[in-house]
Design a protein around this motif. Structure first.
Motif, short mmCIF file in Angstrom:
data_model
loop_
_atom_site.label_atom_id
_atom_site.label_comp_id
_atom_site.label_asym_id
_atom_site.label_seq_id
_atom_site.Cartn_x
_atom_site.Cartn_y
_atom_site.Cartn_z
N GLU A 108 1.33 -1.03 0.00
CA GLU A 108 -0.03 0.24 0.37
C GLU A 108 1.02 1.33 -0.15
OE1 GLU A 108 -4.11 2.12 2.25
OE2 GLU A 108 -2.26 -0.14 3.21
N SER A 109 2.37 1.04 0.40
CA SER A 109 2.91 2.19 0.62
C SER A 109 3.12 2.85 -0.61
CB SER A 109 4.43 1.86 0.88
OG SER A 109 5.13 3.15 0.83
N ALA A 110 2.83 4.56 -0.74
CA ALA A 110 3.10 5.49 -0.93
C ALA A 110 5.01 5.38 -2.23
CB ALA A 110 2.49 6.79 -1.16
N SER A 147 -4.47 12.46 -7.72
CA SER A 147 -5.10 11.03 -6.92
C SER A 147 -6.25 10.94 -7.37
CB SER A 147 -5.35 11.83 -5.96
OG SER A 147 -5.13 11.11 -5.24
N ASP A 162 -5.85 10.73 4.49
CA ASP A 162 -5.03 9.22 4.31
C ASP A 162 -4.73 9.62 2.62
OD1 ASP A 162 -5.10 8.23 7.08
OD2 ASP A 162 -6.80 6.55 5.98
N CYS A 163 -5.68 9.80 1.45
CA CYS A 163 -4.94 10.21 0.42
C CYS A 163 -4.65 11.08 0.21
CB CYS A 163 -6.79 10.19 -0.08
SG CYS A 163 -7.27 8.09 -0.74
N ASP A 217 -2.45 12.75 2.85
CA ASP A 217 -1.04 12.00 2.91
C ASP A 217 -0.09 11.57 1.70
OD1 ASP A 217 -1.49 13.74 4.89
OD2 ASP A 217 -1.85 11.84 6.34
N HIS A 218 -0.90 10.60 1.11
CA HIS A 218 -0.65 9.15 0.54
C HIS A 218 -0.19 10.28 -0.71
CE1 HIS A 218 -0.43 5.08 -1.26
NE2 HIS A 218 -0.15 6.27 -2.81
N THR A 276 3.56 11.71 -0.38
CA THR A 276 4.80 11.57 -0.74
C THR A 276 4.97 10.70 -2.01
OG1 THR A 276 3.82 10.25 1.95
CG2 THR A 276 5.22 8.64 0.66
N ARG A 299 -6.51 6.81 -5.59
CA ARG A 299 -5.74 7.14 -5.82
C ARG A 299 -4.52 7.13 -6.56
NH1 ARG A 299 -3.39 5.02 0.63
NH2 ARG A 299 -5.49 5.77 1.59
N THR A 300 -3.53 7.06 -7.08
CA THR A 300 -2.60 7.29 -7.39
C THR A 300 -2.85 7.08 -9.13
OG1 THR A 300 -0.86 7.77 -5.63
CG2 THR A 300 -0.16 8.51 -8.09
#
Length: 425
Positions: free
Chosen positions: A133-135, A163, A228-229, A231-232, A235, A262-263
């Motif tokens: 899950e890490s960005a 995002s 969360d999104c 912050d992701h 990063t 997300r991304t």
């Protein structure tokens, strides 16, 4: 007989750039821990309808779908991600090790309008990562693409990133988007109006000029991200900067498939004139679960192989393979021996050809020139009787005699002492 419209042959004189890309992909991706996977060309239609989204151009208009003899609906794969996810679930790879990195190269099929650089059978380079899950993985894949294109000599590239949020923050964005779309109804095409109720996010990907102009001031997903999104994405941006990679935050970028979260990103180039994308990807953290597997974060990208080669052709011409040695065998006895010499030399890495049609010396010398042979080995009745063959340098016209008894080791030794351009890579 002609090829089907939108399909094409990739001829030998154009294949060298394709092979160059494949070579770089295999070396680079394996260095980054990816393993090759090969998936079927045919899948059950429902796989793509569920993963890509039924309210998409691909599913509604572009898929090659038919019923087999039992009435089951089958589809030629329009993209690779859904099939790789299906394989990940079917073989329970998550039970052995949920973290997996795959890549593949192969043909995809979509019944789009054929045009320059766009075909109904097209090729993709695909990479997927499961279980992380890490960005930093998002950043790693963008870095990997950048490195691939750099090794292939591409310039004029830009990474566009955005995002798309997650199921937690997307509803507030959709509400804002629907309110905006209501005020633009009179300027939207029929497809967009039909999608307003089912999947309004897809409207942002519409290619109709009037719609794109009407949507210029549409709400951005970036303004509705949960913590969360947000912050992701921060990063991802920070890690790309630390790697020295230039990027553009593009709020209008949405991927054309429903499963992205997300991304999301595209790599665009101006080499072909108008800016066009040659690669795109993004995160799809819910797709594995939606297709029957456990909750598994995932991310991937696809490179348009045809478009990539088209860009490379603006930079360099396809490499013309040279022939190391052409054997001129005059007579049946020489032909028999020449055949065996040719096989042995090819196995030794010396590219060798022999013409079996019984042509004259003059005709065979022309043939050697046409093939771009660097050397010609002449074996006629006189040479066989003297147990010594003539080796002719086609560039300098110099000739030397080589004894038949030690012909193969002498030629191998000769070629190994020659400049690199006459040796196999």
């Amino acid at each position: 007989m002609q090829t089907i419209r939108g399909f094409r042959d990739i001829l030998p004189e154009h294949i060298s750039l394709w092979q160059k890309v494949e070579k770089e992909v295999f070396h680079l991706f394996e260095d980054f821990g990816f393993k090759e996977i090969r998936i079927p060309i045919l899948e059950k239609t429902q796989l793509f309808a569920r993963s890509i989204g039924e309210v998409t151009d691909i599913v509604e208009k572009e898929m090659y779908t038919f019923a087999d003899r039992k009435g089951d609906k089958l589809t030629l794969r329009p993209e690779a991600t859904a099939s790789i996810v299906r394989s990940y679930i079917q073989h329970k790879m998550y039970a052995i090790d949920p973290v997996r990195k795959f890549f593949m190269i192969g043909p995809m099929f979509r019944r789009e309008r054929p045009q320059k650089g766009r075909y109904r059978q097209f090729y993709q380079i695909d990479a997927e990562i499961f279980g992380v899950e890490s960005a930093y993985v998002d950043s790693e894949l963008i870095f990997l693409l950048n490195e691939l294109f750099k090794r292939l000599g591409l310039t004029g590239l830009s990474a566009h990133i955005n995002s798309l949020g997650c199921p937690e923050c997307r509803p507030s964005f959709q509400t804002a988007l629907l309110n905006f779309l209501e005020s633009k109804k009179d300027r939207l095409c029929e497809n967009c109006l039909r999608r307003m109720d089912k999947n309004p996010l897809r409207i942002l990907d519409c290619k109709v000029n009037d719609c794109r102009e009407a949507l210029a001031d549409a709400p951005a997903t970036l303004d509705h991200l949960c913590k969360d999104c947000s912050d992701h994405f921060d990063t991802v941006k920070k890690s790309l900067k630390e790697q020295g990679l230039d990027f553009i935050v593009d709020k209008s970028l949405v991927r054309g498939l429903d499963y992205y979260t997300r991304t999301a990103w595209e790599i665009q180039t101006t080499t072909l004139g108008a800016q066009s994308a040659i690669a795109g990807g993004g995160r799809y953290d819910s797709l594995v679960k939606e297709l029957g597997g456990p909750q598994t974060p995932a991310i991937g990208f696809a490179v348009g192989f045809d478009r990539l080669v088209e860009v490379m052709e603006q930079i360099e011409s396809p490499e013309k393979k040279t022939l190391d040695l052409f054997i001129i065998a005059l007579g049946d006895k020489a032909m028999e021996k020449g055949y065996h010499w040719s096989c042995k030399l090819n196995l030794a890495g010396i590219r060798t050809e022999i013409d079996f049609r019984g042509k004259s010396l003059k005709a065979l010398m022309k043939r050697a020139n046409k093939l771009g042979a660097q050397y010609v080995l002449i074996a006629g009745e006189k040479e066989l009787a003297e147990d010594s063959l003539v080796l002719r340098n086609m560039n300098t016209k110099d000739q030397v005699s080589l004894p038949i008894e030690t012909l193969i080791p002498d030629l191998i030794k000769l070629y190994k002492n020659k400049p690199e351009e006459i040796l196999r890579d």
